[in-house]
Design an enzyme around this catalytic site. Structure first.
Site, short mmCIF file in Angstrom:
data_model
loop_
_atom_site.label_atom_id
_atom_site.label_comp_id
_atom_site.label_asym_id
_atom_site.label_seq_id
_atom_site.Cartn_x
_atom_site.Cartn_y
_atom_site.Cartn_z
N ASP A 36 -11.08 -3.12 -18.74
CA ASP A 36 -10.67 -4.50 -18.14
C ASP A 36 -9.90 -5.18 -19.08
O ASP A 36 -10.17 -4.99 -20.47
CB ASP A 36 -11.96 -5.29 -17.80
CG ASP A 36 -11.57 -6.33 -16.87
OD1 ASP A 36 -11.77 -6.06 -15.76
OD2 ASP A 36 -11.65 -7.50 -17.32
N ARG A 89 -1.29 -11.17 0.87
CA ARG A 89 -0.96 -10.20 -0.31
C ARG A 89 0.34 -9.80 -1.17
O ARG A 89 0.28 -9.81 -2.24
CB ARG A 89 -1.52 -8.80 0.29
CG ARG A 89 -2.87 -8.67 0.88
CD ARG A 89 -3.18 -7.21 1.41
NE ARG A 89 -4.67 -7.40 1.77
CZ ARG A 89 -5.08 -7.50 2.86
NH1 ARG A 89 -4.11 -7.96 3.86
NH2 ARG A 89 -6.23 -7.45 3.23
N ILE A 119 -5.23 0.42 -5.81
CA ILE A 119 -6.04 -0.36 -4.75
C ILE A 119 -5.24 -1.80 -4.84
O ILE A 119 -5.26 -2.55 -3.81
CB ILE A 119 -7.44 -0.63 -4.90
CG1 ILE A 119 -8.18 0.70 -4.99
CG2 ILE A 119 -8.26 -1.68 -4.04
CD1 ILE A 119 -9.76 0.71 -5.43
N ASP A 124 0.78 -1.08 -1.00
CA ASP A 124 1.92 0.00 -0.62
C ASP A 124 3.16 -0.47 -1.69
O ASP A 124 3.69 0.48 -2.28
CB ASP A 124 2.49 -0.65 0.63
CG ASP A 124 1.43 -0.39 1.59
OD1 ASP A 124 1.09 0.82 2.07
OD2 ASP A 124 1.00 -1.45 2.29
N SER A 150 -8.37 1.13 8.82
CA SER A 150 -8.75 2.02 9.94
C SER A 150 -10.14 1.89 10.13
O SER A 150 -10.87 2.38 11.36
CB SER A 150 -8.22 3.40 9.52
OG SER A 150 -6.89 3.43 9.34
N ALA A 151 -11.12 1.81 9.11
CA ALA A 151 -12.27 1.96 9.18
C ALA A 151 -12.78 0.66 10.04
O ALA A 151 -14.10 0.58 10.88
CB ALA A 151 -13.16 1.95 7.69
N ARG A 152 -12.44 -0.40 9.75
CA ARG A 152 -12.51 -1.90 10.50
C ARG A 152 -12.43 -1.64 11.96
O ARG A 152 -12.83 -2.13 12.82
CB ARG A 152 -11.68 -2.88 9.89
CG ARG A 152 -12.24 -3.42 8.55
CD ARG A 152 -11.22 -4.38 7.82
NE ARG A 152 -11.49 -4.86 6.52
CZ ARG A 152 -10.91 -5.39 5.62
NH1 ARG A 152 -9.71 -5.45 5.87
NH2 ARG A 152 -11.81 -5.83 4.41
N HIS A 176 -0.47 -2.55 4.70
CA HIS A 176 -1.93 -3.07 4.53
C HIS A 176 -1.77 -4.50 4.17
O HIS A 176 -1.85 -4.97 3.09
CB HIS A 176 -2.56 -2.44 2.98
CG HIS A 176 -3.83 -3.14 2.66
ND1 HIS A 176 -4.86 -2.90 3.86
CD2 HIS A 176 -4.46 -3.77 1.62
CE1 HIS A 176 -5.97 -3.70 3.18
NE2 HIS A 176 -5.50 -4.19 2.09
N THR A 231 -13.46 -9.33 -0.83
CA THR A 231 -13.90 -8.15 -0.21
C THR A 231 -14.21 -6.97 -1.38
O THR A 231 -13.48 -7.11 -2.31
CB THR A 231 -12.92 -7.44 0.68
OG1 THR A 231 -11.54 -6.99 0.01
CG2 THR A 231 -12.46 -8.47 1.94
#
Length: 318
Positions: A36, A89, A119, A124, A150-152, A176, A231
């Site tokens: 970090d 984003r 991430i 993208d 997609s999970a959402r 995304h 999140t």
């Protein structure tokens, strides 16, 4: 001698720390290095993670480190950057690109020859520039893309139908971000086409509009951020799932940000699509049938990708 599965994580904020914990709890790796911009934070998280060892599926070693330690990893997860309330984003782009420029070339120069999993948002676009900075083959630079989206979508469809989300196959495609689209026309419930299921179960879908469900997926991140400023849990599991598929050579079909090379009629950039994930990273991209609405939405999302790649190039980080 058995091979040790080694993961490095760069950026140990809410997202990076939960990626670490998810991978440890699921037994995805044997060794983990945390890095970090605030070294004390990485060290503290490493110690905190080591305190979970007696509860894990198997022994793991977690430590903080720098470029040299990262260069010895098999997979490096990039989770630098932050997202504030009401921030788009794509507005993060310049800061995110400066962040990856600060370590990607150095870790490659130090000998890293594994797979990058990105991430950092806008994922993208950042994934595209990670590949540019690293010079790696396109299959060995992957973004989490629309994996979490997609999970959402599966969760929302599960709530509507009262059916286990694990038997629902449904994908969000494209960016995304705000232009992503739901691929309802190819979705299935245990092999039954979702649109056919809707017709035979009208009582479950009374007053339900697919466009509203799609917007609900898009809004989920902002609703979470509005309530808790970040999140972390969902994306941590998304990342862990992707890394596990790489280490175990699962050849699972997972939605991710992959480099298009003629698929869906496009080439030269990353976007969210289903792909076969194995030990080589992206083994193959699967092309799903798109109806007219979905095709238009996907084209719009691709236009956004191309536009912001040009914006990114104007910063001259490569």
């Amino acid at each position: 001698m058995l091979q040790t599965r080694k993961v490095g994580i760069v950026g140990i904020g809410h997202v990076g720390s939960h990626c670490a914990l998810s991978m440890l709890l699921q037994g995805v790796c044997d060794e983990m290095v945390l890095m970090d911009i605030i070294p004390e934070k990485a060290k503290a998280h490493a110690i905190d993670c080591m305190d979970t060892i007696s509860f894990l599926p198997h022994r793991a070693i977690i430590r903080d480190g720098g470029i040299q330690e990262l260069s010895k990893m098999d997979v490096i997860v990039i989770s630098v950057g932050s997202l504030t309330k009401n921030e788009q984003r794509l507005e993060e782009l310049k800061g995110s690109l400066e962040a990856i420029k600060s370590f990607v070339p150095d870790v490659v120069k130090a000998g890293f020859n594994g797979i990058f999993v990105t991430i950092t948002n806008p994922v993208d676009i950042v994934t595209y520039f990670v590949r540019e900075l690293s010079g790696f083959p396109k299959n060995r630079v992957i973004g989490t893309g629309t994996g979490l989206d997609s999970a959402r979508l599966k969760r929302i469809l599960s709530e509507v139908t009262n059916i286990d989300s694990q038997v629902i196959q449904a994908y969000m495609l494209g960016e995304h971000g705000d232009t992503q689209i739901a691929n309802f026309s190819s979705a299935t419930i245990q092999g039954v086409p979702f649109l056919d299921y809707m017709k035979t179960h009208p009582e479950q879908f009374k007053g339900v509009e697919l466009s509203v469900l799609e917007k609900q997926v898009v809004r989920t991140a902002w609703d979470i951020i509005s309530g808790k400023n970040c999140t972390e849990f969902g994306i941590g599991c998304t990342c862990s799932n992707l890394v596990k598929a790489i280490f175990h050579n699962e050849r699972r079909v997972l939605p991710c940000s992959a480099y298009l090379n003629g698929e869906y009629g496009h080439s030269g950039f990353y976007t969210g699509v289903p792909a076969i994930i194995g030990s080589n990273g992206v083994e193959e991209i699967l092309e799903l049938p798109l109806d007219e609405r979905e095709r238009k939405g996907f084209e719009d999302a691709c236009a956004v990708m191309k536009k912001y790649i040009e914006v990114g190039k104007s910063y001259k980080i490569v």
